[in-house]
Design a protein around this motif. Structure first.
Motif, PDB file in Angstrom:
ATOM      1  N   GLN A  93       6.994  -8.360  -3.695  1.00 19.52           N
ATOM      2  CA  GLN A  93       5.708  -7.987  -2.703  1.00 19.52           C
ATOM      3  C   GLN A  93       4.766  -7.697  -3.489  1.00 19.52           C
ATOM      4  OE1 GLN A  93       6.595  -5.770   0.872  1.00 19.52           O
ATOM      5  NE2 GLN A  93       8.736  -5.510   0.197  1.00 19.52           N
ATOM      6  N   VAL A  94       3.430  -8.004  -2.819  1.00 21.81           N
ATOM      7  CA  VAL A  94       2.008  -7.530  -3.431  1.00 21.81           C
ATOM      8  C   VAL A  94       2.117  -6.067  -3.910  1.00 21.81           C
ATOM      9  CG1 VAL A  94      -0.316  -7.378  -3.195  1.00 21.81           C
ATOM     10  CG2 VAL A  94       0.672  -9.445  -2.529  1.00 21.81           C
ATOM     11  N   ASN A  95       1.752  -5.772  -5.260  1.00 25.67           N
ATOM     12  CA  ASN A  95       1.577  -4.398  -5.591  1.00 25.67           C
ATOM     13  C   ASN A  95       0.190  -4.294  -6.162  1.00 25.67           C
ATOM     14  OD1 ASN A  95       2.016  -5.386  -7.951  1.00 25.67           O
ATOM     15  ND2 ASN A  95       3.774  -4.188  -8.316  1.00 25.67           N
ATOM     16  N   CYS A  96      -0.534  -5.269  -6.340  1.00 27.87           N
ATOM     17  CA  CYS A  96      -1.910  -5.250  -6.736  1.00 27.87           C
ATOM     18  C   CYS A  96      -2.979  -5.738  -5.885  1.00 27.87           C
ATOM     19  CB  CYS A  96      -1.818  -5.921  -8.306  1.00 27.87           C
ATOM     20  SG  CYS A  96      -1.715  -4.815  -9.736  1.00 27.87           S
ATOM     21  N   LEU A  97      -3.915  -5.291  -5.431  1.00 26.90           N
ATOM     22  CA  LEU A  97      -4.904  -5.712  -4.585  1.00 26.90           C
ATOM     23  C   LEU A  97      -5.968  -5.957  -5.207  1.00 26.90           C
ATOM     24  CD1 LEU A  97      -4.432  -2.741  -2.027  1.00 26.90           C
ATOM     25  CD2 LEU A  97      -3.296  -5.126  -1.939  1.00 26.90           C
ATOM     26  N   LYS A  98      -6.548  -7.341  -5.174  1.00 28.44           N
ATOM     27  CA  LYS A  98      -7.865  -8.073  -5.555  1.00 28.44           C
ATOM     28  C   LYS A  98      -8.982  -7.013  -4.942  1.00 28.44           C
ATOM     29  CE  LYS A  98      -8.352 -11.616  -2.280  1.00 28.44           C
ATOM     30  NZ  LYS A  98      -8.696 -13.140  -2.115  1.00 28.44           N
ATOM     31  N   SER A  99      -9.044  -6.478  -3.866  1.00 33.07           N
ATOM     32  CA  SER A  99     -10.111  -5.916  -3.240  1.00 33.07           C
ATOM     33  C   SER A  99     -10.161  -4.616  -4.239  1.00 33.07           C
ATOM     34  CB  SER A  99     -10.090  -5.317  -1.922  1.00 33.07           C
ATOM     35  OG  SER A  99      -8.784  -4.713  -1.600  1.00 33.07           O
ATOM     36  N   VAL A 100      -9.169  -4.170  -4.720  1.00 36.15           N
ATOM     37  CA  VAL A 100      -9.163  -2.737  -5.598  1.00 36.15           C
ATOM     38  C   VAL A 100      -9.618  -3.062  -7.107  1.00 36.15           C
ATOM     39  CG1 VAL A 100      -7.884  -0.986  -6.508  1.00 36.15           C
ATOM     40  CG2 VAL A 100      -7.789  -1.708  -4.274  1.00 36.15           C
ATOM     41  N   THR A 101      -8.992  -4.134  -7.858  1.00 34.85           N
ATOM     42  CA  THR A 101      -9.033  -4.452  -9.089  1.00 34.85           C
ATOM     43  C   THR A 101      -9.954  -5.404  -9.613  1.00 34.85           C
ATOM     44  OG1 THR A 101      -7.417  -5.961  -9.201  1.00 34.85           O
ATOM     45  CG2 THR A 101      -6.552  -3.736  -9.373  1.00 34.85           C
ATOM     46  N   GLY A 102     -10.519  -6.257  -8.443  1.00 33.81           N
ATOM     47  CA  GLY A 102     -11.467  -7.326  -8.742  1.00 33.81           C
ATOM     48  C   GLY A 102     -10.546  -8.644  -9.368  1.00 33.81           C
ATOM     49  N   ALA A 103      -9.474  -8.605  -9.078  1.00 32.26           N
ATOM     50  CA  ALA A 103      -8.708  -9.561  -9.691  1.00 32.26           C
ATOM     51  C   ALA A 103      -8.806 -11.070  -8.939  1.00 32.26           C
ATOM     52  CB  ALA A 103      -7.045  -9.415  -9.893  1.00 32.26           C
ATOM     53  N   SER A 104      -8.248 -12.290  -9.289  1.00 35.47           N
ATOM     54  CA  SER A 104      -8.772 -13.371  -8.652  1.00 35.47           C
ATOM     55  C   SER A 104      -7.829 -13.494  -7.368  1.00 35.47           C
ATOM     56  CB  SER A 104      -8.581 -14.694  -9.512  1.00 35.47           C
ATOM     57  OG  SER A 104      -7.283 -14.578 -10.030  1.00 35.47           O
ATOM     58  N   LYS A 105      -6.587 -12.597  -7.284  1.00 33.02           N
ATOM     59  CA  LYS A 105      -5.709 -12.809  -6.197  1.00 33.02           C
ATOM     60  C   LYS A 105      -4.809 -11.602  -5.974  1.00 33.02           C
ATOM     61  CE  LYS A 105      -2.127 -15.525  -8.698  1.00 33.02           C
ATOM     62  NZ  LYS A 105      -1.329 -16.756  -8.592  1.00 33.02           N
ATOM     63  N   ASP A 106      -4.487 -11.238  -4.919  1.00 30.77           N
ATOM     64  CA  ASP A 106      -3.319 -10.007  -4.708  1.00 30.77           C
ATOM     65  C   ASP A 106      -2.237 -10.808  -5.628  1.00 30.77           C
ATOM     66  OD1 ASP A 106      -4.823  -8.682  -3.081  1.00 30.77           O
ATOM     67  OD2 ASP A 106      -4.189  -9.370  -1.194  1.00 30.77           O
ATOM     68  N   HIS A 107      -1.260  -9.941  -6.135  1.00 30.78           N
ATOM     69  CA  HIS A 107      -0.279 -10.161  -6.663  1.00 30.78           C
ATOM     70  C   HIS A 107       0.653  -9.373  -6.710  1.00 30.78           C
ATOM     71  CE1 HIS A 107      -1.840  -8.276 -10.585  1.00 30.78           C
ATOM     72  NE2 HIS A 107      -2.831  -8.628  -9.974  1.00 30.78           N
ATOM     73  N   SER A 108       1.788  -9.830  -7.385  1.00 33.69           N
ATOM     74  CA  SER A 108       2.998  -8.753  -7.821  1.00 33.69           C
ATOM     75  C   SER A 108       3.254  -8.666  -9.102  1.00 33.69           C
ATOM     76  CB  SER A 108       4.413  -9.223  -6.927  1.00 33.69           C
ATOM     77  OG  SER A 108       5.291  -8.321  -7.157  1.00 33.69           O
ATOM     78  N   SER A 109       2.868  -7.360  -9.513  1.00 33.90           N
ATOM     79  CA  SER A 109       2.829  -7.372 -11.062  1.00 33.90           C
ATOM     80  C   SER A 109       3.763  -6.373 -11.736  1.00 33.90           C
ATOM     81  CB  SER A 109       1.343  -6.512 -11.373  1.00 33.90           C
ATOM     82  OG  SER A 109       1.080  -6.608 -12.756  1.00 33.90           O
ATOM     83  N   GLY A 110       3.988  -6.607 -12.777  1.00 33.07           N
ATOM     84  CA  GLY A 110       5.133  -5.857 -13.719  1.00 33.07           C
ATOM     85  C   GLY A 110       6.090  -6.934 -14.102  1.00 33.07           C
ATOM     86  N   VAL A 111       6.767  -6.048 -15.053  1.00 34.77           N
ATOM     87  CA  VAL A 111       7.847  -6.955 -16.025  1.00 34.77           C
ATOM     88  C   VAL A 111       9.308  -6.419 -15.821  1.00 34.77           C
ATOM     89  CG1 VAL A 111       8.589  -7.799 -18.304  1.00 34.77           C
ATOM     90  CG2 VAL A 111       5.923  -7.775 -17.694  1.00 34.77           C
ATOM     91  N   ILE A 112      10.199  -7.117 -15.600  1.00 35.99           N
ATOM     92  CA  ILE A 112      11.674  -6.618 -15.205  1.00 35.99           C
ATOM     93  C   ILE A 112      12.434  -6.765 -16.451  1.00 35.99           C
ATOM     94  CG2 ILE A 112      13.498  -6.807 -13.935  1.00 35.99           C
ATOM     95  CD1 ILE A 112      11.516  -7.623 -11.728  1.00 35.99           C
ATOM     96  N   PHE A 113      12.992  -5.793 -17.067  1.00 37.49           N
ATOM     97  CA  PHE A 113      14.109  -5.643 -18.129  1.00 37.49           C
ATOM     98  C   PHE A 113      15.442  -5.435 -17.533  1.00 37.49           C
ATOM     99  CE2 PHE A 113       9.975  -5.180 -20.303  1.00 37.49           C
ATOM    100  CZ  PHE A 113      10.002  -5.951 -21.150  1.00 37.49           C
ATOM    101  N   LEU A 114      16.117  -6.044 -17.879  1.00 38.61           N
ATOM    102  CA  LEU A 114      17.884  -5.793 -17.782  1.00 38.61           C
ATOM    103  C   LEU A 114      18.564  -4.995 -18.641  1.00 38.61           C
ATOM    104  CD1 LEU A 114      18.500  -9.007 -15.662  1.00 38.61           C
ATOM    105  CD2 LEU A 114      17.858  -6.793 -14.560  1.00 38.61           C
ATOM    106  N   PRO A 115      19.532  -4.202 -18.291  1.00 39.16           N
ATOM    107  CA  PRO A 115      20.143  -3.622 -19.563  1.00 39.16           C
ATOM    108  C   PRO A 115      20.986  -4.587 -20.366  1.00 39.16           C
ATOM    109  CG  PRO A 115      21.202  -2.942 -17.309  1.00 39.16           C
ATOM    110  CD  PRO A 115      19.773  -3.767 -17.117  1.00 39.16           C
TER     111      PRO A 115
END
Length: 352
Positions: A330-352
């Motif tokens: 789900q979206v966790n970065c808002l373009k209205s806040v950060t100025g990015a080109s689009k809303d997006h789901s940010s972060g990198v997932i690492f598995l054990p």
């Protein structure tokens, strides 16, 4: 994840270098406002770690890569101790902000150390981290990231204000969430308190006894950043380049520096939250009672204090929540806040 419940550990290390905040939180999926901070703790940095993180801005690329791994191992150890100390049985994942070393989004640069791969390996937990890089790659500021949590967890407030190393705010305007960094706070106040052998100015006692340097106050309020339209964000680099040299050129008495800077902070914050009676204020700066009185004076409002758990751990809580959103794509970065080109789901997932 069992049924409608999500159990996660969130980690946050702020620019003021107080230590690492850890929270163990239960969220209810689709009813996010019904969260519960079950356990929370701050692990203070040793002198060695504090000095290393302060100096890392000058490290070479190779040194930063090594520090990323070392710090990731350190965080992994803290998480394991946290789990063992509180006898935590269920962890769906860990969400780590890491520690910001470089943040110059206008140059396409942001770096939060604390290798997710190392944390996952040591804790044997799924890890979500590196929440800022994708936003910068999309043309955004990579900050602030907390406003998504403000929108979904604390929408009953007109303003969500945080007073940490920097002050930042988020609020609804024209049906969009707007957020930006307002000004430095503890990153400057603590720096000058350190000069007289104190970790910080308890309750703003020293600042309350100092004299306001009008020339310095006017110069601070005239800094170019304050005329820039949001989205905008601040980093240590800006403070070192713009704020410290300005202060040192105009005032040498620490109590007067602290008094003048508190006044500056209060004026800048009041410009944003003036006349609102629905402000959630969190972060360590809340405990600076002198600063809070000056904010109330300039903004013409009475600020109600929230729980200590929320004041101290809201950012760690929200990074745990950003992890929930990322895991669900789900979206966790808002373009209205950060100025990015689009809303997006940010972060990198690492598995054990």
């Amino acid at each position: 994840m069992k049924n409608n419940e999500v159990f996660t550990i969130g980690l946050m290390s702020g620019t003021s270098l107080d230590g690492v905040d850890l929270v163990y939180v239960k969220f209810l999926k689709n009813e996010y406002q019904d969260f519960e901070i079950i356990y929370a703790e701050t692990i203070a940095y040793s002198i060695k770690w504090k000095q290393m993180l302060q100096n890392a801005i000058h490290f070479s690329t190779e040194e930063l890569l090594a520090l990323d791994i070392t710090y990731g191992k350190y965080l992994g150890g803290l998480i394991n101790n946290f789990i063992n100390n509180y006898k935590i049985a269920v962890v769906d994942f860990v969400a780590s902000h890491g520690h910001t070393i470089l943040h110059e989004p206008e140059k396409g640069i942001t770096l939060q150390i604390g290798s997710g791969k190392e944390i996952a390996k040591i804790t044997k937990q799924k890890v979500v981290c590196d929440f800022r890089t994708q936003d910068v790659d999309l043309g955004g500021q990579g900050a602030p990231l907390v406003p998504v949590g403000d929108e979904l967890l604390f929408s009953n407030y007109d303003f969500c204000l945080n007073l940490g190393g920097f002050s930042n705010v988020s609020f609804k305007k024209d049906n969009k969430r707007v957020a930006f960094d307002i000004c430095p706070v503890n990153i400057v106040l603590n720096f000058y308190a350190n000069k007289i052998g104190l970790e910080y100015d308890v309750s703003g006692a020293i600042a309350s006894e100092g004299k306001i340097n009008k020339k310095l106050l006017d110069a601070l309020n005239s800094l170019e950043f304050y005329g820039v339209i949001a989205p905008k964000s601040l980093g240590l680099e800006w403070v070192q380049k713009e704020v410290f040299p300005l202060i040192d050129s105009l005032e040498s008495d620490v109590s007067s520096v602290l008094s003048t800077f508190v006044e500056h902070v209060a004026i800048q914050i009041a410009k944003v939250i003036k006349d609102s009676n629905s402000v959630l204020v969190t972060g360590g700066g809340v405990f600076n009672s002198f600063l809070m009185k000056r904010v109330e004076y300039y903004s013409n409002i009475k600020i109600e204090q929230s729980s200590d758990a929320l004041i101290n751990y809201k950012e760690a809580l929200i990074f745990a929540f950003l992890g929930v959103l990322k895991i669900d794509n789900q979206v966790n970065c808002l373009k209205s806040v950060t100025g990015a080109s689009k809303d997006h789901s940010s972060g990198v997932i690492f598995l054990p």
